[in-house]
Motif scaffolding. Structure first.
Motif, PDB file in Angstrom:
ATOM      1  N   VAL A  20       0.837  -1.197   0.000  1.00  0.00           N
ATOM      2  CA  VAL A  20       0.000   0.000   0.000  1.00  0.00           C
ATOM      3  C   VAL A  20       0.875   1.252   0.000  1.00  0.00           C
ATOM      4  N   THR A  21       1.945   1.239   0.779  1.00  0.00           N
ATOM      5  CA  THR A  21       2.862   2.377   0.812  1.00  0.00           C
ATOM      6  C   THR A  21       3.445   2.628  -0.575  1.00  0.00           C
ATOM      7  N   GLU A  24       0.785   4.091  -2.950  1.00  0.00           N
ATOM      8  CA  GLU A  24       0.513   5.505  -2.695  1.00  0.00           C
ATOM      9  C   GLU A  24       1.684   6.377  -3.129  1.00  0.00           C
ATOM     10  N   THR A  57       3.339  12.060   6.397  1.00  0.00           N
ATOM     11  CA  THR A  57       2.672  11.179   7.358  1.00  0.00           C
ATOM     12  C   THR A  57       2.880  11.663   8.793  1.00  0.00           C
ATOM     13  N   LYS A  79     -14.578   6.199   6.096  1.00  0.00           N
ATOM     14  CA  LYS A  79     -13.211   5.960   6.543  1.00  0.00           C
ATOM     15  C   LYS A  79     -13.104   6.265   8.029  1.00  0.00           C
ATOM     16  N   THR A  83      -6.483   8.499   4.599  1.00  0.00           N
ATOM     17  CA  THR A  83      -5.636   7.908   3.577  1.00  0.00           C
ATOM     18  C   THR A  83      -4.487   8.879   3.316  1.00  0.00           C
ATOM     19  N   PHE A  84      -3.559   8.486   2.457  1.00  0.00           N
ATOM     20  CA  PHE A  84      -2.457   9.388   2.161  1.00  0.00           C
ATOM     21  C   PHE A  84      -2.952  10.645   1.445  1.00  0.00           C
ATOM     22  N   ASP A  86      -5.776  12.149   2.022  1.00  0.00           N
ATOM     23  CA  ASP A  86      -6.263  13.009   3.107  1.00  0.00           C
ATOM     24  C   ASP A  86      -5.099  13.669   3.833  1.00  0.00           C
TER      25      ASP A  86
END
Length: 129
Positions: A20-21, A24, A57, A79, A83-84, A86
């Protein structure tokens, strides 16, 4: 290799966070599509983008602890964590509002754009930039 099913699931779960990282980073920061001419330049750029991801982050975590912010919502799911996108939007909004573009001094009474419309435009720009 003989591994217990629970170990395999644990390894998959740990890998999923890394996947996921990377997804993104590719989608929002352009990792893997750098336009440098040399391998050395790419080797310097990729860690810098990972660092930027980490800074966004951490800054979002700091901002969230100070003033919890509203997450963007969709019609198909709610949510509980940002999320990234956001996180990036929150950092942009904070930097644009307080550091880079502090606003005009209160001189005169002319209002060219309503505060509500300005807020909508800012949201759109933060998500689109």
């Amino acid at each position: 290799m003989n591994a217990a099913p629970a170990d395999i699931l644990l390894w998959f779960r740990q890998r999923w966070q890394v996947e996921v990282t990377f997804a993104e980073l590719r989608a929002h920061l352009g990792v893997e599509i750098q336009r440098q001419w040399s391998d050395l330049a790419i080797a310097r750029t990729t860690p810098a983008l990972f660092g930027l991801f980490s800074l966004v982050t951490l800054f979002t975590h700091y901002l969230q602890a100070q003033h919890p912010f509203q997450l963007s919502t969709s019609a198909w799911y709610a949510k509980s964590l940002p999320t990234f996108v956001d996180a990036l939007t929150t950092v942009r909004r904070t930097l644009w509002a307080t550091r880079l573009f502090p606003g005009s001094p209160e001189i005169g009474t002319a209002e060219k754009v309503s505060p509500e419309l300005l807020e909508i435009w800012c949201d759109l720009l933060c998500y689109a930039a």
